[in-house]
Design a protein around this motif. Structure first.
Motif, PDB file in Angstrom:
ATOM      1  N   LEU A  76       0.902  -1.159   0.082  1.00  0.00           N
ATOM      2  CA  LEU A  76      -0.016   0.039  -0.024  1.00  0.00           C
ATOM      3  C   LEU A  76       0.746   1.123   0.232  1.00  0.00           C
ATOM      4  CD1 LEU A  76      -2.698  -1.111   2.825  1.00  0.00           C
ATOM      5  CD2 LEU A  76      -2.907  -1.146   0.350  1.00  0.00           C
ATOM      6  N   GLU A  77       0.651   2.267  -0.814  1.00  0.00           N
ATOM      7  CA  GLU A  77       1.288   3.327  -0.808  1.00  0.00           C
ATOM      8  C   GLU A  77       0.232   4.516  -1.506  1.00  0.00           C
ATOM      9  OE1 GLU A  77       1.917   5.444  -3.922  1.00  0.00           O
ATOM     10  OE2 GLU A  77       1.300   4.029  -5.333  1.00  0.00           O
ATOM     11  N   SER A  78       0.392   5.739  -1.537  1.00  0.00           N
ATOM     12  CA  SER A  78      -0.423   6.630  -1.750  1.00  0.00           C
ATOM     13  C   SER A  78       0.447   8.011  -2.014  1.00  0.00           C
ATOM     14  CB  SER A  78      -1.430   7.060  -0.769  1.00  0.00           C
ATOM     15  OG  SER A  78      -2.375   8.111  -1.159  1.00  0.00           O
ATOM     16  N   LEU A  79      -0.281   8.895  -3.058  1.00  0.00           N
ATOM     17  CA  LEU A  79       0.171  10.315  -3.232  1.00  0.00           C
ATOM     18  C   LEU A  79      -0.520  11.250  -2.410  1.00  0.00           C
ATOM     19  CD1 LEU A  79       1.701  12.540  -4.566  1.00  0.00           C
ATOM     20  CD2 LEU A  79      -0.099  12.267  -6.492  1.00  0.00           C
ATOM     21  N   GLY A  80      -1.927  11.180  -2.483  1.00  0.00           N
ATOM     22  CA  GLY A  80      -2.671  12.131  -1.662  1.00  0.00           C
ATOM     23  C   GLY A  80      -3.501  11.455  -0.563  1.00  0.00           C
ATOM     24  N   GLY A  81      -4.078  12.373   0.165  1.00  0.00           N
ATOM     25  CA  GLY A  81      -5.034  11.951   1.343  1.00  0.00           C
ATOM     26  C   GLY A  81      -4.287  12.064   2.613  1.00  0.00           C
ATOM     27  N   GLU A  82      -4.896  12.386   3.572  1.00  0.00           N
ATOM     28  CA  GLU A  82      -4.609  12.736   4.893  1.00  0.00           C
ATOM     29  C   GLU A  82      -5.294  11.711   5.745  1.00  0.00           C
ATOM     30  OE1 GLU A  82      -4.379  16.913   5.909  1.00  0.00           O
ATOM     31  OE2 GLU A  82      -3.204  17.315   4.219  1.00  0.00           O
ATOM     32  N   SER A  83      -5.387  11.880   7.218  1.00  0.00           N
ATOM     33  CA  SER A  83      -5.820  10.912   8.224  1.00  0.00           C
ATOM     34  C   SER A  83      -7.149  10.448   7.575  1.00  0.00           C
ATOM     35  CB  SER A  83      -6.149  11.658   9.404  1.00  0.00           C
ATOM     36  OG  SER A  83      -4.700  11.814  10.201  1.00  0.00           O
ATOM     37  N   GLY A  84      -8.103  11.486   7.411  1.00  0.00           N
ATOM     38  CA  GLY A  84      -9.542  10.861   6.988  1.00  0.00           C
ATOM     39  C   GLY A  84      -9.308   9.899   5.788  1.00  0.00           C
ATOM     40  N   GLN A  85      -8.780  10.440   4.892  1.00  0.00           N
ATOM     41  CA  GLN A  85      -8.843   9.552   3.454  1.00  0.00           C
ATOM     42  C   GLN A  85      -8.265   8.274   3.562  1.00  0.00           C
ATOM     43  OE1 GLN A  85      -8.039  13.036   3.749  1.00  0.00           O
ATOM     44  NE2 GLN A  85      -8.956  14.074   2.082  1.00  0.00           N
ATOM     45  N   ILE A  86      -7.159   8.537   4.138  1.00  0.00           N
ATOM     46  CA  ILE A  86      -6.430   7.038   4.160  1.00  0.00           C
ATOM     47  C   ILE A  86      -7.083   6.217   5.266  1.00  0.00           C
ATOM     48  CG2 ILE A  86      -4.088   5.836   4.834  1.00  0.00           C
ATOM     49  CD1 ILE A  86      -4.176   7.572   2.227  1.00  0.00           C
TER      50      ILE A  86
END
Length: 278
Positions: free
Chosen positions: A194-204
């Motif tokens: 799992l990895e991500s560019l966007g997103g903070e606590s709520g989104q992740i």
């Protein structure tokens, strides 16, 4: 060597056109001939072509015996639109790998699920971005057989000390788009990347909830966390690991790596290949 350059996700903006020309030059200097798909640049909103047209571009590369590998240079939101138009029997028979990252997580995992064929999570445009010199050396060393540094992932364990299984996943937002579809991999015994560019606590956090709700964390053999670019820049109190611990048992092995993600220095990993991390 001859490769196809595809764009299954969002079309390129006009100001990115020079990146494509630079990439072609970089590859030519490595004695790699490139063939560009017809639908790369945006023509209508975020689309470079219809879902069917972009899928047909990809399938032309799979059916062309002169094409040795396929590198997708796009990202965004639209890649899963091509999935229903792909000929998976033809893909299964083709001796060539599909490379891409971010939203191409959907295509790579769908191909693995439908054909058993692995794909590579990597953006070849890394060679023309800020870490281009290092990336060109890694890539050239790989294709020339000098070394495998492009795939040499450094990692450390957050929980447990070993895990083994076939790696699936990639970008968390894009991977979860496959949930509930026939393209979703069998998660039994898998290592979930799992990895991500966007997103903070709520989104992740909500994406971890989704994976939890469909029972993923009860079936996998471990988790490998890559980088979460915007999350890490935000300076939040909770870490990605803190959020994930809310959903997994104390006995599930978890490791992290700085080598996989959206950073311009990112390395490559093979989705659909068995790994043993220890």
């Amino acid at each position: 060597m001859k490769i196809g350059i595809s764009a299954c996700s969002n079309g390129h903006l006009p100001e990115w056109r020079n990146q494509i020309s630079e990439l072609e030059k970089v590859l030519k200097d490595m004695n790699i001939e490139t063939v560009l798909s017809p639908h790369i640049m945006r023509t209508l909103d975020e689309y470079s072509g219809t879902d069917k047209e972009r899928a047909e571009d990809l399938m032309r590369f799979y059916t062309d015996d002169e094409i040795d590998a396929i590198y997708d240079i796009s990202g965004g939101d639209l890649a899963n639109g091509v999935l229903k138009y792909l000929d998976y029997d033809t893909i299964a028979k083709a001796d060539k790998a599909f490379w891409g990252y971010s939203d191409l997580t959907t295509v790579i995992n769908a191909i693995y699920t439908m054909t058993g064929k692995p794909g590579v999570l990597y953006q070849v445009k890394n060679m023309v971005w800020s870490c281009g010199h290092m990336q060109k050396k890694r890539f050239l060393d790989y294709i020339s057989g000098k070394n495998n540094d492009l795939f040499d992932i450094k990692y450390s364990f957050l929980q447990g000390n070993a895990m083994q299984g076939v790696v699936v996943g990639g970008n968390i937002r894009c991977f979860t788009k496959l949930a509930g579809t026939k393209y979703w991999p069998d998660m039994d015994g898998k290592i979930l990347l799992l990895e991500s560019l966007g997103g903070e606590s709520g989104q992740i956090g909500t994406l971890f909830n989704q994976l939890d709700d469909i029972g993923v964390f009860d079936r996998i053999s471990g988790v490998l966390l890559g980088t979460f670019t915007n999350f890490e820049k935000a300076g939040l109190t909770l870490s990605v690991y803190d959020l994930l611990k809310m959903h997994v048992s104390d006995t599930l092995p978890m490791a992290c790596t700085r080598d996989i993600g959206h950073g311009h220095d990112a390395k490559a990993i093979i989705i659909g290949k068995e790994y043993f991390f220890r």
